[in-house]
Design an enzyme around this catalytic site. Structure first.
Site, mmCIF file in Angstrom:
data_model
loop_
_atom_site.group_PDB
_atom_site.id
_atom_site.type_symbol
_atom_site.label_atom_id
_atom_site.label_comp_id
_atom_site.label_asym_id
_atom_site.label_seq_id
_atom_site.Cartn_x
_atom_site.Cartn_y
_atom_site.Cartn_z
ATOM 1 N N PRO A 64 0.849 -1.191 0.000
ATOM 2 C CA PRO A 64 0.000 0.000 0.000
ATOM 3 C C PRO A 64 0.887 1.244 0.000
ATOM 4 C CG PRO A 64 0.000 -1.045 2.184
ATOM 5 C CD PRO A 64 0.791 -1.940 1.263
ATOM 6 N N GLY A 84 3.886 4.080 5.148
ATOM 7 C CA GLY A 84 5.091 3.889 5.956
ATOM 8 C C GLY A 84 5.787 2.566 5.680
ATOM 9 N N LEU A 85 5.375 1.864 4.601
ATOM 10 C CA LEU A 85 6.020 0.581 4.293
ATOM 11 C C LEU A 85 7.058 0.725 3.179
ATOM 12 C CD1 LEU A 85 2.998 -1.898 4.589
ATOM 13 C CD2 LEU A 85 4.643 -1.205 6.343
ATOM 14 N N GLY A 86 7.439 1.952 2.910
ATOM 15 C CA GLY A 86 8.567 2.192 1.992
ATOM 16 C C GLY A 86 8.247 1.993 0.523
ATOM 17 N N SER A 87 6.966 2.210 0.123
ATOM 18 C CA SER A 87 6.640 1.939 -1.283
ATOM 19 C C SER A 87 7.326 2.919 -2.234
ATOM 20 C CB SER A 87 5.133 1.911 -1.507
ATOM 21 O OG SER A 87 4.611 3.196 -1.498
ATOM 22 N N SER A 88 7.487 4.179 -1.846
ATOM 23 C CA SER A 88 8.129 5.125 -2.781
ATOM 24 C C SER A 88 9.600 4.761 -2.981
ATOM 25 C CB SER A 88 7.958 6.577 -2.323
ATOM 26 O OG SER A 88 8.657 6.806 -1.122
ATOM 27 N N ALA A 89 10.266 4.332 -1.908
ATOM 28 C CA ALA A 89 11.677 3.931 -2.048
ATOM 29 C C ALA A 89 11.783 2.674 -2.905
ATOM 30 C CB ALA A 89 12.288 3.678 -0.670
ATOM 31 N N ALA A 90 10.838 1.733 -2.719
ATOM 32 C CA ALA A 90 10.875 0.491 -3.498
ATOM 33 C C ALA A 90 10.647 0.787 -4.982
ATOM 34 C CB ALA A 90 9.829 -0.493 -2.971
ATOM 35 N N ASP A 122 15.074 3.933 4.042
ATOM 36 C CA ASP A 122 14.189 3.177 3.144
ATOM 37 C C ASP A 122 14.918 2.718 1.885
ATOM 38 O OD1 ASP A 122 12.406 4.081 5.003
ATOM 39 O OD2 ASP A 122 10.843 4.604 3.558
HETATM 40 O O1 PMV Z 1 6.924 6.677 7.732
HETATM 41 P P1 PMV Z 1 8.244 6.187 7.277
HETATM 42 O O2 PMV Z 1 8.325 4.716 7.138
HETATM 43 O O3 PMV Z 1 8.770 6.909 6.068
HETATM 44 O O4 PMV Z 1 9.298 6.454 8.434
HETATM 45 C C1 PMV Z 1 9.692 7.706 8.882
HETATM 46 C C2 PMV Z 1 10.757 7.516 9.880
HETATM 47 C C3 PMV Z 1 11.245 8.800 10.541
HETATM 48 O O5 PMV Z 1 12.253 8.402 11.462
HETATM 49 C C4 PMV Z 1 10.123 9.469 11.302
HETATM 50 C C5 PMV Z 1 11.836 9.776 9.534
HETATM 51 C C6 PMV Z 1 13.081 9.280 8.837
HETATM 52 O O6 PMV Z 1 13.329 9.799 7.719
HETATM 53 O O7 PMV Z 1 13.834 8.466 9.391
#
Ligand code: PMV
Length: 289
Positions: A71, A75-81, A123
């Site tokens: 999804p 926060g599961l890193g989809s844009s980096a993937a 990420d």
């Molecule tokens: O929401 P995510 O998975 O992109 O994580 C952010 C993590 C933070 O520590 C809040 C910010 C960062 O860039 O490390």
């Protein structure tokens, strides 16, 4: 035509504190994003600024086709993937010969640019190399892989990483005497967790403590708390917010036999669960089509 895929990630420990120079631990997870790049002269415009930037920065032109099990914006890193898989596919299709290190670095530069300077290399590094990664001030190191049984709970509550980072920054500015010790404690929990990565009960306890500290930073959300409590009541060793918080996802560490039960209990609250474990491969070439 070239197709490459890249895994998602969860923050196991240390999110937010990592922005203040404390250690953080992230792990690549099984759900993947696959990107096919095809050489074409006049490609249709793409809607993703990440993909746009992959082509602009490499100076080539092509079309992309994305299939994702992750999804987005959770926060599961989809844009980096998406970014690392696109760069790997571009490199393959156009014979640019990028190494994994180059892909991770280029992807980080792209994330930073698209996100107006707000990105950590976490990420992009984790998705490129896979496994479990320890991020400390200016350095990244792979930790020995562990087969942790995780259940991720997506609250489906939208959140913004930039906003949550800003919220913590403001709190830090206003109340340094409160926030600095919280950051120190998160750092201490992460350091402790690294020593017990193969002891799930102790590791789960570390996750619980980390979660309480994240709540103290104000990055919790009622929907996240509900899922964390649900997971623990259903038998998880421990559970916490993962990533920026304020919505998005939480992660529970479970005994192998309890993961379906934990996932079911989380789904029953209206969340979307994902049962997963470590990905140790990172980016990889896929069959086209
Ligand atoms: O929401 P995510 O998975 O992109 O994580 C952010 C993590 C933070 O520590 C809040 C910010 C960062 O860039 O490390």
């Amino acid at each position: 035509m070239a197709t490459w895929s890249a895994p998602g990630k969860v923050f196991l420990f240390g999110e937010h504190a990592v922005v203040y120079g404390k250690p953080g631990v992230a792990m690549a997870i099984r759900p993947r994003v696959a990107v096919t790049v095809r050489r074409v002269k006049n490609p249709a415009p793409v809607r993703s600024p990440y993909i746009d930037e992959c082509f602009r920065s490499t100076g080539v032109q092509g079309s992309v086709y994305i299939r994702s099990q992750l999804p987005s914006s959770s926060g599961l890193g989809s844009s980096a993937a998406v970014t690392t898989a696109t760069l790997a596919a571009i490199s393959d299709e156009f014979g640019l010969g990028f190494t994994k290190d180059e892909i991770a670095e280029r992807a980080f530069a792209i994330e930073k640019k698209v996100q107006n300077g707000r990105a950590s290399p976490t990420d992009t590094y984790v998705t490129t190399f896979g496994g479990i990664v320890l991020i400390t001030k200016g350095s990244k190191r792979r930790l020995p892989p562990q087969s942790l049984h995780l259940v991720i709970g997506n609250t489906l509550v939208p959140h913004s990483t930039a906003k949550m980072v800003e919220h913590v920054a403001q709190m830090h500015q206003k109340h340094p005497a409160i926030v600095n010790p919280i950051m120190d404690s998160i750092g201490a929990v992460t350091t402790q967790a690294i020593k017990c990565m193969n002891k799930p009960q102790q590791l789960g306890h570390c996750m619980d403590v980390n979660n309480a500290l994240l709540e103290a930073l104000g990055v919790g959300h009622p929907a996240l708390s509900k899922l964390v409590l649900t997971a623990r009541a259903a038998g998880a060793f421990g559970a916490k917010v993962t990533g920026a918080g304020g919505g998005g996802c939480m992660v529970a560490l479970c005994p192998k036999h309890a993961k379906n039960w934990v996932a079911g209990a989380m789904d029953a609250t209206g969340a979307k669960s994902i049962i997963t474990t470590i990905d140790t491969t990172g980016i990889r070439k896929e069959k086209d089509g």
